[in-house]
Design an enzyme around this catalytic site. Structure first.
Site, PDB file in Angstrom:
ATOM      1  N   CYS A  60      -8.292  -8.309  37.551  1.00 25.45           N
ATOM      2  CA  CYS A  60      -9.481  -9.030  37.356  1.00 25.45           C
ATOM      3  C   CYS A  60      -8.882 -10.419  37.048  1.00 25.45           C
ATOM      4  O   CYS A  60      -9.871 -11.542  37.063  1.00 25.45           O
ATOM      5  CB  CYS A  60     -10.197  -8.444  36.173  1.00 25.45           C
ATOM      6  SG  CYS A  60     -10.565  -6.901  36.460  1.00 25.45           S
TER       7      CYS A  60
ATOM      8  N   HIS B 212     -14.197 -13.963  33.272  1.00 19.29           N
ATOM      9  CA  HIS B 212     -14.451 -12.546  33.953  1.00 19.29           C
ATOM     10  C   HIS B 212     -15.596 -11.637  33.292  1.00 19.29           C
ATOM     11  O   HIS B 212     -15.550 -11.629  32.155  1.00 19.29           O
ATOM     12  CB  HIS B 212     -12.909 -12.175  33.749  1.00 19.29           C
ATOM     13  CG  HIS B 212     -12.953 -10.525  34.302  1.00 19.29           C
ATOM     14  ND1 HIS B 212     -13.539 -10.142  35.469  1.00 19.29           N
ATOM     15  CD2 HIS B 212     -12.344  -9.433  33.885  1.00 19.29           C
ATOM     16  CE1 HIS B 212     -13.406  -8.705  35.788  1.00 19.29           C
ATOM     17  NE2 HIS B 212     -12.710  -8.363  34.459  1.00 19.29           N
TER      18      HIS B 212
ATOM     19  N   ASN C 293     -18.235  -4.729  36.334  1.00 20.80           N
ATOM     20  CA  ASN C 293     -17.134  -5.683  36.506  1.00 20.80           C
ATOM     21  C   ASN C 293     -16.638  -5.480  37.829  1.00 20.80           C
ATOM     22  O   ASN C 293     -16.317  -4.427  38.539  1.00 20.80           O
ATOM     23  CB  ASN C 293     -16.132  -4.787  35.354  1.00 20.80           C
ATOM     24  CG  ASN C 293     -14.690  -5.439  35.726  1.00 20.80           C
ATOM     25  OD1 ASN C 293     -14.393  -6.197  36.528  1.00 20.80           O
ATOM     26  ND2 ASN C 293     -13.944  -5.210  34.694  1.00 20.80           N
TER      27      ASN C 293
HETATM   28  N1  ACO Z   1     -21.438   7.376  27.905  1.00 24.21           N
HETATM   29  C1  ACO Z   1     -21.571   7.870  26.713  1.00 24.21           C
HETATM   30  N2  ACO Z   1     -20.441   8.057  25.931  1.00 24.21           N
HETATM   31  C2  ACO Z   1     -19.327   7.509  26.323  1.00 24.21           C
HETATM   32  C3  ACO Z   1     -19.070   6.958  27.545  1.00 24.21           C
HETATM   33  C4  ACO Z   1     -20.402   6.799  28.399  1.00 24.21           C
HETATM   34  N3  ACO Z   1     -20.102   6.321  29.627  1.00 24.21           N
HETATM   35  N4  ACO Z   1     -17.887   6.615  27.647  1.00 24.21           N
HETATM   36  C5  ACO Z   1     -16.996   6.941  26.529  1.00 24.21           C
HETATM   37  N5  ACO Z   1     -18.058   7.561  25.829  1.00 24.21           N
HETATM   38  C6  ACO Z   1     -17.955   8.026  24.406  1.00 24.21           C
HETATM   39  C7  ACO Z   1     -16.369   8.497  24.443  1.00 24.21           C
HETATM   40  O1  ACO Z   1     -16.193   9.852  24.734  1.00 24.21           O
HETATM   41  C8  ACO Z   1     -16.459   8.605  22.781  1.00 24.21           C
HETATM   42  O2  ACO Z   1     -16.951   9.700  22.397  1.00 24.21           O
HETATM   43  P1  ACO Z   1     -16.183  10.456  20.716  1.00 24.21           P
HETATM   44  O3  ACO Z   1     -16.398   9.371  19.712  1.00 24.21           O
HETATM   45  O4  ACO Z   1     -17.134  11.504  20.874  1.00 24.21           O
HETATM   46  O5  ACO Z   1     -14.852  10.701  21.217  1.00 24.21           O
HETATM   47  C9  ACO Z   1     -17.131   7.363  22.356  1.00 24.21           C
HETATM   48  O6  ACO Z   1     -18.224   7.240  23.346  1.00 24.21           O
HETATM   49  C10 ACO Z   1     -16.441   6.050  22.147  1.00 24.21           C
HETATM   50  O7  ACO Z   1     -15.383   5.827  23.031  1.00 24.21           O
HETATM   51  P2  ACO Z   1     -14.511   4.453  23.040  1.00 24.21           P
HETATM   52  O8  ACO Z   1     -13.523   4.724  24.197  1.00 24.21           O
HETATM   53  O9  ACO Z   1     -13.922   4.574  21.717  1.00 24.21           O
HETATM   54  O10 ACO Z   1     -15.861   3.432  23.159  1.00 24.21           O
HETATM   55  P3  ACO Z   1     -15.588   2.011  23.015  1.00 24.21           P
HETATM   56  O11 ACO Z   1     -16.338   1.465  21.894  1.00 24.21           O
HETATM   57  O12 ACO Z   1     -13.970   1.383  22.729  1.00 24.21           O
HETATM   58  O13 ACO Z   1     -16.154   1.110  24.425  1.00 24.21           O
HETATM   59  C11 ACO Z   1     -15.488   0.315  26.481  1.00 24.21           C
HETATM   60  C12 ACO Z   1     -15.483   1.618  25.488  1.00 24.21           C
HETATM   61  C13 ACO Z   1     -16.768  -0.084  26.843  1.00 24.21           C
HETATM   62  C14 ACO Z   1     -14.605   0.836  27.784  1.00 24.21           C
HETATM   63  C15 ACO Z   1     -14.673  -0.591  25.642  1.00 24.21           C
HETATM   64  O14 ACO Z   1     -13.573  -0.161  25.126  1.00 24.21           O
HETATM   65  C16 ACO Z   1     -14.197  -1.931  26.469  1.00 24.21           C
HETATM   66  O15 ACO Z   1     -15.108  -2.672  27.069  1.00 24.21           O
HETATM   67  N6  ACO Z   1     -12.928  -2.300  26.713  1.00 24.21           N
HETATM   68  C17 ACO Z   1     -12.423  -3.295  27.625  1.00 24.21           C
HETATM   69  C18 ACO Z   1     -12.319  -2.761  29.122  1.00 24.21           C
HETATM   70  C19 ACO Z   1     -12.171  -3.793  30.043  1.00 24.21           C
HETATM   71  O16 ACO Z   1     -12.524  -5.032  29.969  1.00 24.21           O
HETATM   72  N7  ACO Z   1     -11.663  -3.692  31.345  1.00 24.21           N
HETATM   73  C20 ACO Z   1     -11.836  -4.271  32.394  1.00 24.21           C
HETATM   74  C21 ACO Z   1     -10.507  -4.847  32.490  1.00 24.21           C
HETATM   75  S1  ACO Z   1     -10.260  -5.864  33.960  1.00 24.21           S
HETATM   76  C22 ACO Z   1      -9.450  -5.107  35.147  1.00 24.21           C
HETATM   77  O17 ACO Z   1      -8.526  -5.673  35.492  1.00 24.21           O
HETATM   78  C23 ACO Z   1      -9.746  -4.050  35.903  1.00 24.21           C
END
Ligand code: ACO
Length: 336
Positions: A115, A255, A285
């Site tokens: 990214c 980004h 994204n």
């Molecule tokens: N729908 C419903 N529930 C979900 C989903 C979904 N799509 N995805 C995860 N959950 C659940 C999980 O199973 C977990 O449940 P549990 O508590 O029962 O175990 C709960 O939601 C919390 O999951 P987390 O992964 O801890 O959620 P978090 O608050 O960290 O959010 C997210 C996840 C949105 C991915 C966040 O961590 C984030 O945005 N991280 C940055 C990602 C990013 O920017 N990536 C791009 C990088 S760029 C590149 O180079 C490609």
């Protein structure tokens, strides 16, 4: 003496097929409320049938060339930032070269920095123009993540979309330099936190390797922490390198991964959220494409009013991160 560099035009192309959060909740244990509140994403675009990353990139390139008022024969290099292209080789940039029908032998190559790829590609293009080796470079960001996602993994597949953006980076027509700084970084210590392996088996005459499916995997929490720490520092570093301060930044076009990351970055920088552009609600994204798509929309919609000092900032797999300070004016048809 460094030759002054300007951005002549910028463009984008998104596939037509829209997949909403509700559409995903029909095939996954997820819902619009979870996705919207955690990420700001409402829908994304995906390729369909034989639609390809190079096709998206080609259409974005035509849009950028038209907006720049530049004939394709005036290009002397193509650099494509991509991490989810159609092939490992030929490069996406060579495929675009072929689609443009340019047979003049200009160099074309890809940059893989996930990214952050577009910032890296801009940095490389700037150096080639600054040193007088090129006059007009087409810089592309294009990714088709929908083909490398595990569509049964709700933690990753809801986050990404497909798309392409492009920019014409040129020798300035006047003496003014408008690509004021580009700063790039990488740290390989956390390379396994976000990756797409290449599937394949060892030679049958040796011990087999542990097979990994060719899908994107991510430690979301680690990437979140990395983003909110690295982006503010990177923005300040790029501004300082340009001889500017945070008060000189008219807009931040980062980004587009997660709206909560943009909120946290704005807080840490002490800037108004009103100058930070966001459009991940529509596209998710789109990886290397996200910055040029966002910049094009920010201009087209009138969100960015030129002339303006704009900071673009990327972060992603590698881990990689980087920011650039650009002065946007005389943007031709891209201006709304
Ligand atoms: N729908 C419903 N529930 C979900 C989903 C979904 N799509 N995805 C995860 N959950 C659940 C999980 O199973 C977990 O449940 P549990 O508590 O029962 O175990 C709960 O939601 C919390 O999951 P987390 O992964 O801890 O959620 P978090 O608050 O960290 O959010 C997210 C996840 C949105 C991915 C966040 O961590 C984030 O945005 N991280 C940055 C990602 C990013 O920017 N990536 C791009 C990088 S760029 C590149 O180079 C490609």
């Amino acid at each position: 003496m460094m030759i002054p560099v300007s951005i002549k035009g910028i463009g984008k192309y998104l596939p037509e097929k829209v997949i909403s959060n509700d559409d995903l909740s029909a095939i996954l244990d997820t819902n619009d409320e979870w996705i919207s509140s955690r990420t700001g994403i409402k829908e994304r675009r995906v390729v369909s049938g034989n639609e390809s990353a190079s096709e998206l990139a080609y259409k974005a390139s035509l849009n950028a060339l038209e907006n720049a008022g530049l004939d394709k024969t005036e290009l002397d290099m193509i650099i494509a930032a991509t991490s989810a292209p159609d092939h490992l080789y030929p490069s996406l940039s060579c495929e675009v070269l072929g689609k443009l029908g340019l047979g003049s032998g200009i160099p074309a190559f890809d940059v893989t920095a996930a990214c952050t790829g577009f910032v890296y590609a801009l940095g490389i293009a700037r150096s080639f123009v600054q040193t007088g080796q090129c006059k007009n470079i087409l810089v592309i960001g294009a990714d088709v993540h929908s083909r490398v996602l595990d569509w049964s993994d709700r933690a990753t597949c809801v986050l990404f979309g497909d798309g392409a953006g492009a920019m014409v980076v040129s020798k300035s027509d006047d003496a003014i330099n408008r690509v004021l700084s580009v700063k790039m970084h990488a740290n390989g210590a956390k390379s396994s936190e976000l990756k797409i392996p290449i599937a394949g088996k060892n030679c049958p005459l040796v011990e087999p390797r542990e097979e990994e499916p060719q899908f994107l995997s991510m430690n979301g929490r680690e990437i979140y922490k990395f983003a909110v720490n690295s982006v503010p520092a990177s923005v300040l570093e790029a501004l300082e390198d340009a001889g500017l301060t945070i008060a000189d930044m008219d807009y931040l076009v980062p980004h587009q991964a997660n709206v909560r990351i943009l909120d946290a970055v704005s807080d840490r920088l002490g800037i108004s959220r009103d100058i930070v552009f966001a459009n991940m609600d529509k596209y998710g994204n789109t990886s290397a494409a996200s910055i040029p798509i966002a910049l094009t929309e920010a201009l087209e919609s009138g969100f960015v009013k030129t002339p303006a000092n704009v900071v673009i900032s990327g972060f992603g797999a590698g881990l990689t991160w980087g920011s650039a300070v650009i002065r946007l004016e005389n943007m031709g048809k891209t201006n709304g």
